[in-house]
Design an enzyme around this catalytic site. Sequence first.
Site, PDB file in Angstrom:
ATOM      1  N   GLY A 158       0.786  -1.232   0.000  1.00 43.07           N
ATOM      2  CA  GLY A 158       0.000   0.000   0.000  1.00 43.07           C
ATOM      3  C   GLY A 158       0.816   1.279   0.000  1.00 43.07           C
ATOM      4  O   GLY A 158       0.291   2.341   0.330  1.00 43.07           O
TER       5      GLY A 158
ATOM      6  N   ASN B  41       1.846   3.027  -2.536  1.00 41.80           N
ATOM      7  CA  ASN B  41       1.237   3.968  -3.489  1.00 41.80           C
ATOM      8  C   ASN B  41      -0.046   4.558  -2.922  1.00 41.80           C
ATOM      9  O   ASN B  41      -0.307   5.747  -3.060  1.00 41.80           O
ATOM     10  CB  ASN B  41       0.952   3.259  -4.815  1.00 41.80           C
ATOM     11  CG  ASN B  41       2.169   3.168  -5.707  1.00 41.80           C
ATOM     12  OD1 ASN B  41       2.594   4.157  -6.287  1.00 41.80           O
ATOM     13  ND2 ASN B  41       2.744   1.982  -5.771  1.00 41.80           N
TER      14      ASN B  41
ATOM     15  N   ASN C 114      -5.195   1.989 -13.330  1.00 41.62           N
ATOM     16  CA  ASN C 114      -4.251   1.060 -12.701  1.00 41.62           C
ATOM     17  C   ASN C 114      -2.819   1.512 -12.955  1.00 41.62           C
ATOM     18  O   ASN C 114      -2.544   2.205 -13.947  1.00 41.62           O
ATOM     19  CB  ASN C 114      -4.435  -0.347 -13.291  1.00 41.62           C
ATOM     20  CG  ASN C 114      -3.487  -1.364 -12.679  1.00 41.62           C
ATOM     21  OD1 ASN C 114      -3.310  -1.425 -11.459  1.00 41.62           O
ATOM     22  ND2 ASN C 114      -2.814  -2.141 -13.536  1.00 41.62           N
TER      23      ASN C 114
ATOM     24  N   HIS D 211       1.035  -0.217 -13.449  1.00 41.57           N
ATOM     25  CA  HIS D 211       1.733  -1.484 -13.686  1.00 41.57           C
ATOM     26  C   HIS D 211       3.229  -1.210 -13.704  1.00 41.57           C
ATOM     27  O   HIS D 211       3.673  -0.251 -14.346  1.00 41.57           O
ATOM     28  CB  HIS D 211       1.292  -2.094 -15.015  1.00 41.57           C
ATOM     29  CG  HIS D 211       1.881  -3.442 -15.266  1.00 41.57           C
ATOM     30  ND1 HIS D 211       1.412  -4.581 -14.661  1.00 41.57           N
ATOM     31  CD2 HIS D 211       2.919  -3.822 -16.048  1.00 41.57           C
ATOM     32  CE1 HIS D 211       2.138  -5.611 -15.055  1.00 41.57           C
ATOM     33  NE2 HIS D 211       3.070  -5.175 -15.888  1.00 41.57           N
TER      34      HIS D 211
ATOM     35  N   ASP E  29      -4.230  -5.565 -17.869  1.00 41.56           N
ATOM     36  CA  ASP E  29      -3.211  -4.673 -18.442  1.00 41.56           C
ATOM     37  C   ASP E  29      -3.433  -4.303 -19.906  1.00 41.56           C
ATOM     38  O   ASP E  29      -2.476  -3.998 -20.620  1.00 41.56           O
ATOM     39  CB  ASP E  29      -1.817  -5.311 -18.297  1.00 41.56           C
ATOM     40  CG  ASP E  29      -1.497  -5.660 -16.857  1.00 41.56           C
ATOM     41  OD1 ASP E  29      -0.814  -6.684 -16.635  1.00 41.56           O
ATOM     42  OD2 ASP E  29      -1.949  -4.913 -15.965  1.00 41.56           O
TER      43      ASP E  29
HETATM   44  C1  GRF Z   1       3.516  -1.467  -7.533  1.00 44.45           C
HETATM   45  O1  GRF Z   1       4.805  -1.754  -8.017  1.00 44.45           O
HETATM   46  C2  GRF Z   1       2.551  -1.384  -8.679  1.00 44.45           C
HETATM   47  O2  GRF Z   1       3.113  -0.947  -9.912  1.00 44.45           O
HETATM   48  C3  GRF Z   1       2.106  -2.785  -8.815  1.00 44.45           C
HETATM   49  O3  GRF Z   1       2.036  -3.293  -7.520  1.00 44.45           O
HETATM   50  C4  GRF Z   1       2.977  -2.589  -6.683  1.00 44.45           C
HETATM   51  C5  GRF Z   1       2.235  -2.098  -5.467  1.00 44.45           C
HETATM   52  O4  GRF Z   1       3.102  -1.545  -4.534  1.00 44.45           O
HETATM   53  N1  GRF Z   1       0.877  -2.945  -9.545  1.00 44.45           N
HETATM   54  P1  GRF Z   1       2.519  -0.900  -3.179  1.00 44.45           P
HETATM   55  O5  GRF Z   1       1.627  -1.942  -2.536  1.00 44.45           O
HETATM   56  O6  GRF Z   1       1.744   0.330  -3.569  1.00 44.45           O
HETATM   57  O7  GRF Z   1       3.722  -0.588  -2.373  1.00 44.45           O
END
Ligand code: GRF
Length: 189
Positions: free
Chosen positions: A12, A14, A101, A103, A144
Amino acid sequence: MKNLAIFASGSGSNAERIVEYFATSQEVNVKLFLCNNPEAGVIQRAEKLQIPLVMFDRPAFKSGAVVKILQENQIDWVILAGFLWLVPKNVVEAFPNKIINIHPALLPKFGGKGMYGHFVHEAVVENKETESGITIHFVNEHYDEGAVIFQASYPVIPTDTPEDVAAKGQVLEHKHFPEVIEKIVLENN
Ligand code: GRF
């Protein structure tokens, strides 16, 4: 005010970065976290950030129960931040071109079913790629495959491990994901 719901299955980082970014916004509000993994680190982040959290399972995702929760919370945009399940038709139809999303690769390379997290970074290293990056895209019913909104890349050097690659990607994710969300949400106001 535009309300965001963030779906996450993992750490989490991000999701937390997005909450921090919009903390003083008068236009965009992170209203809800949704999680499908009882072991996910995002659960503790939700508590720390005081963001309401909904745990759900596959039947609820497929049955429309999750869509009902999103609608009851006046959610305008759905953000997938490290969310690992395919988004079912009922959710895609309830939020047309309103699901985004991130990726950790330069799609269409290293995308699709089973290509997530460390699997992506291991494949980048195994393929001796000289660059990788991040892709922010709209979500449809296929892994994707939604229209690309934004990409940014970074160099990969021969001595890089999958962990090095992941770390370089995370820097770009934390910088660009909140900004791109803001741009898209305000442009489609
Ligand atoms: C990120 O690298 C994102 O690109 C991918 O999953 C990861 C999630 O990271 N889809 P976090 O849980 O936000 O640290």
